[in-house]
Design a protein around this motif. Sequence first.
Motif, PDB file in Angstrom:
ATOM      1  N   UNK A 222       0.828  -1.194   0.036  1.00 49.21           N
ATOM      2  CA  UNK A 222      -0.022   0.121  -0.015  1.00 49.21           C
ATOM      3  C   UNK A 222       0.834   1.064  -0.007  1.00 49.21           C
ATOM      4  N   UNK A 223       0.319   2.460  -0.259  1.00 45.77           N
ATOM      5  CA  UNK A 223       0.877   3.807  -0.224  1.00 45.77           C
ATOM      6  C   UNK A 223       1.572   3.919   0.939  1.00 45.77           C
ATOM      7  N   UNK A 224       0.796   3.491   2.197  1.00 47.63           N
ATOM      8  CA  UNK A 224       1.420   3.820   3.328  1.00 47.63           C
ATOM      9  C   UNK A 224       2.351   3.050   3.794  1.00 47.63           C
ATOM     10  N   UNK A 225       2.576   1.868   3.324  1.00 46.09           N
ATOM     11  CA  UNK A 225       3.600   1.031   3.616  1.00 46.09           C
ATOM     12  C   UNK A 225       4.949   1.343   2.674  1.00 46.09           C
ATOM     13  N   UNK A 226       4.571   1.576   1.498  1.00 45.42           N
ATOM     14  CA  UNK A 226       5.884   2.320   0.482  1.00 45.42           C
ATOM     15  C   UNK A 226       6.511   3.619   1.264  1.00 45.42           C
ATOM     16  N   UNK A 227       5.406   4.430   1.907  1.00 47.29           N
ATOM     17  CA  UNK A 227       5.925   5.472   2.478  1.00 47.29           C
ATOM     18  C   UNK A 227       6.915   5.306   3.751  1.00 47.29           C
ATOM     19  N   UNK A 228       6.549   4.352   4.358  1.00 43.67           N
ATOM     20  CA  UNK A 228       7.547   3.770   5.685  1.00 43.67           C
ATOM     21  C   UNK A 228       8.989   3.545   5.068  1.00 43.67           C
TER      22      UNK A 228
END
Length: 410
Positions: A222-228
């Motif tokens: 997900x974008x949230x995981x990629x952001x991390x």
Amino acid sequence: MRADLLIRRAQLATFDPNVNNDGYGTIAHAAIALHDGRIVWRGADRDLPADLDAKQELDAGGRWLTPGLIDCHTHLVYAGHRADEFEMRLNGVGYEEIARAGLGIRSTVRATRSASEEELLQQSLPRLRNLMNEGVATVEIKSGYGLNMTTERAQLRTARKFHATQPIHVSTTFLGAHALPEEFVGRADDYIDHLIAEILPVLAHEGLIDAVDAFCETIGFTPAQVTRLFDAARALNLPVKLHAEQLSDRSGGELVARYRGLSADHLEWLSDTSIAAMAQAGTVAVLLPVAFYCLHETRLPPIAALRAAGVPMAVATDCNPGTAPCPSILLALNMACTLFRLTPAEALAGVTREAARALGLQHDRGRIAIGQRGDLALWSINHPAELCYHLGYNPLALRIFNGAVPAGAC
Ligand code: NIG
Ligand code: FE
């Protein structure tokens, strides 16, 4: 002026935007001088400095020279093959369905984990050689078929070994966030934590990583995981890039632009908002027409909008066992034109100048200009568009690497 090598009677496609305005940066009836592995002079043959003292001279016989080609997106270090899934797709099973059944990327992970490092190298070398035979001088190689410390490291070490032992430059990209490994099923956030805390810092410390990539998708992360993950890359001073908008729009282009990422790759579902963000950040759009072709996609990347926004466009093979079993940059060039309607000048800039930019190497290579690396390809063609026009035909005459011609060429 001293030179190790002087090439005369050539046509240059420099891809230098300050030269000519024909898209190729053409200099006709040209000469080029190389010294210490770099370009020290280039121009019209008649303007050659009178004091030029060259150790070796090569007569190009009117043929075309381009910069050594750059394949800026590959997964070419892997074991095994997926011809069985190719067959399944032709029997009506979709790519995402195959992935959800635990095949797809995961079957290559199984094969790659069970290969020794030597087997991995031996299986991958023919693919690398195929690219070199087509004039490729720089290749990017991703990990992402290990998804654990041992095999991610083995893939990246193999890529580094190629750099050290073959006449090609290799940039490495850490793609630990390519798919969820079996042992983390149902725990994607834990896997990202594991990458951030355990694998990424160690492999970065070992000098194995030039950039960090992820697969941002419903069947990826997900974008949230990629952001991390990107925050962790930034803390390690590593540039980022992203497999974005291949199968759906997850605003990946916008996400990677927020990190001033090197590139967003695939992009069939790219939105106008992401295009604007990429234009602003100077993030390159890497187009992968072979994957589009193999997956029988119908939705085209928004080429006209990218062009209008001035987003730099690169072209690459995406060489991988699932969606692009194709170690051929010439075929990717043809498909970029026939399928995506790039002009030949755009497609060729996409495997030279813009591909260098997608790797953050634009100051070092990708153009025939003074100070750039002496990586060149000499082609038996009458017009540079021929490099895109032929299918299954390789007109490479000679490959000059780090300023050196193969023995016996002069
Ligand atoms: O670039 N999209 C994700 N990764 C690869 C495919 C990898 C595979 O199917 O093995 C790609 O298309
Ligand atoms: Fe890819």
